[in-house]
Motif scaffolding. Structure first.
Motif: not given
Lengths: 105, 63
Positions: A10, A12, A21, A74, A77-78
């Motif tokens: 992932p 960050p 986001k 990650v 999810r995006a």
């Protein structure tokens, strides 16, 4: 030669995901406020319209962010967030159109 | 075992958001995020988008 994903874990601080986001967050804030006014149904439709417009703009910016550049949870999810923002873009546009048509009566 | 540790994270996030909304603040725009925080925030983002979908759908039914 092994195929290594661009990001092994992932990431960050990936700037693209952070950007996505960021726009999600702003879209959520605008559209939440628009919905609150809209749901209360006590006039102020002009303000709701304005907030929907701003939220829609943020959704468009968020959807424009490329989120297929990496692998792993990650990024997956995006990609899901991307799909959800697309759904909400269509729904918010429909609602905006409806309010605008009411407003012009 | 204190009770504070058993508060679901979503409740905390929701409350923070509520307080921020009331104060007209924009929350966690520029906070540095660790791996965990990043993952959780993305999940929360998905939940927030779901919430918008539900509320928009409800309004559409009422049209």
């Amino acid at each position: 030669m092994s195929l290594t994903p661009r990001l092994p874990g992932p990431g960050p601080g990936d700037p693209l995901l952070a950007k996505q986001k960021h726009h999600h967050r702003r879209a959520f804030e605008y559209i939440s406020k628009a919905l609150k006014i809209d749901e209360e149904n006590e006039g102020q439709k002009e303000l709701a319209i304005e907030l929907y417009r701003k939220g829609i703009n943020e959704l468009e910016l968020g959807i424009a962010v490329q989120c297929w550049g990496g692998r792993g949870e990650v990024w997956e999810r995006a990609q899901r967030l991307h799909e959800k923002m697309k759904t909400n873009l269509a729904m918010a546009k429909d609602r905006l159109q409806f309010l605008e048509s009411m407003d012009s009566l | 075992q204190s009770t504070t540790t058993s508060v679901p994270l979503n409740d905390v996030d929701g409350l923070m958001q509520q307080v921020a909304d009331e104060a007209g603040l924009e929350l966690n725009m520029e906070l540095p995020q660790g791996v965990q925080a990043g993952s959780i925030a993305t999940t929360q983002a998905s939940q927030e988008q779901d919430e918008l979908s539900q509320r928009l759908a409800r309004l559409r039914q009422a049209e």
